[in-house]
Design a protein around this motif. Structure first.
Motif, mmCIF file in Angstrom:
data_model
loop_
_atom_site.group_PDB
_atom_site.id
_atom_site.type_symbol
_atom_site.label_atom_id
_atom_site.label_comp_id
_atom_site.label_asym_id
_atom_site.label_seq_id
_atom_site.Cartn_x
_atom_site.Cartn_y
_atom_site.Cartn_z
ATOM 1 N N GLN A 150 0.837 -1.182 0.000
ATOM 2 C CA GLN A 150 0.000 0.000 0.000
ATOM 3 C C GLN A 150 0.885 1.249 0.000
ATOM 4 N N THR A 151 0.325 2.375 -0.447
ATOM 5 C CA THR A 151 1.108 3.615 -0.493
ATOM 6 C C THR A 151 1.019 4.405 0.807
ATOM 7 N N SER A 168 -6.176 -5.831 3.733
ATOM 8 C CA SER A 168 -5.392 -6.693 2.852
ATOM 9 C C SER A 168 -6.303 -7.444 1.880
ATOM 10 N N HIS A 180 -1.081 0.739 6.345
ATOM 11 C CA HIS A 180 -1.632 -0.574 6.032
ATOM 12 C C HIS A 180 -2.773 -0.903 6.993
ATOM 13 N N ALA A 196 -3.574 -1.079 -7.358
ATOM 14 C CA ALA A 196 -2.982 -0.587 -6.112
ATOM 15 C C ALA A 196 -3.990 0.238 -5.318
ATOM 16 N N PHE A 197 -3.729 0.324 -4.013
ATOM 17 C CA PHE A 197 -4.592 1.062 -3.096
ATOM 18 C C PHE A 197 -3.718 1.827 -2.105
ATOM 19 N N GLU A 198 -4.262 2.877 -1.541
ATOM 20 C CA GLU A 198 -3.509 3.662 -0.561
ATOM 21 C C GLU A 198 -3.357 2.916 0.759
ATOM 22 N N HIS A 199 -4.388 2.161 1.152
ATOM 23 C CA HIS A 199 -4.394 1.552 2.490
ATOM 24 C C HIS A 199 -4.456 0.025 2.461
ATOM 25 N N ILE A 200 -4.528 -0.569 1.259
ATOM 26 C CA ILE A 200 -4.716 -2.012 1.142
ATOM 27 C C ILE A 200 -3.477 -2.667 0.538
ATOM 28 N N ARG A 201 -2.938 -3.670 1.210
ATOM 29 C CA ARG A 201 -1.848 -4.477 0.670
ATOM 30 C C ARG A 201 -2.445 -5.615 -0.163
#
Length: 238
Positions: free
Chosen positions: A14-15, A21, A18, A48-53
């Motif tokens: 994540q960017t 998931s 976290h 991709a996501f800011e908060h999701i791995r």
């Protein structure tokens, strides 16, 4: 049951912080790295996501009966690629333990199970349904792309047995031109799961074969955000 095997995995970090998931399982003969590359090719960027791995595990190479015992990266063995053949539960349950260890790793990293989604393409979707419906019923959601369950799958009984308890919501996507896992097979899986008591949504993609497409992955991306919103969001991922 055999000792838990630590699976190789390719993770897209994540960017930001976290807080959730996604575990995305490849189809038979592929790898986690291969699936991530395929998704990137279709979308022209990573999912991709800011908060999701996003975690792409790889199934260990094992003798695969449809290939006359040849080694292949498959989540479980089966007698043949057919709706009517019985499931080989021993190999499925062994992999449920191995994948369950990845779920536990995410929990130990501070992500509650209610903030984890699991799913996959083709055989990966079937594997995800076994894991979510039989062993980890408190996950946020499960998705199955171009996927299936066999006619008398143990998943159906597990869903019936859990009918009085919350189950993860299922998103299914399937191409109408799929010649490996027919669209009707996917529809029947969805129908039987719904009849057993699971909340399911089924999306058809006209002309799509046994492949991923951009519209499907964009739909999946939106659904994941709905199930796993940022922690400061007022919406709930139920």
């Amino acid at each position: 049951m055999a000792a838990v095997q630590k699976l190789k995995r390719c993770a897209l970090l994540q960017t930001g912080k976290h807080t959730a998931s996604v575990i995305f399982l490849h189809g038979s003969g592929d790898t986690g790295q291969g699936l991530r590359a395929w998704v990137r090719d279709v979308l022209t960027q990573d999912m991709a996501f800011e908060h999701i791995r996003v975690i792409y595990p790889t199934a260990p190479a094992r003798p695969y009966t449809p290939m006359k015992g040849g080694l292949s990266h498959v989540w479980f063995d089966r007698y043949k690629i057919s709706c009517d053949c019985p499931e080989q539960l021993e190999s499925i349950d062994e992999m449920c333990s191995n994948l369950g260890a990845i779920v536990q790793d995410e929990v130990q990293a501070g992500v509650p199970k209610q903030r984890i989604v699991i799913g996959g393409f083709s055989m990966g979707g079937a594997m995800a349904l076994h894991l979510a419906c039989r062993y980890h019923q408190d996950l946020a959601g499960v998705f199955a792309l171009s996927s299936f369950l066999n006619k008398d799958s143990f998943v159906y009984q597990a869903v019936e047995d859990a009918a009085r308890h919350p189950l993860p919501e299922l998103l299914q996507c399937h191409g109408t031109a799929d010649e490996l896992v027919s669209h009707s097979w996917g529809e029947e899986t969805s129908s039987l799961l719904k009849k057993a008591g699971m909340a399911t949504t089924f999306h058809s993609f006209p002309g799509l074969g046994h492949h991923l497409c951009r519209a499907e992955l964009e739909l999946l991306h939106s659904w994941i955000l709905k199930k796993l919103p940022p922690e400061n969001s007022s919406s709930a991922g139920h």
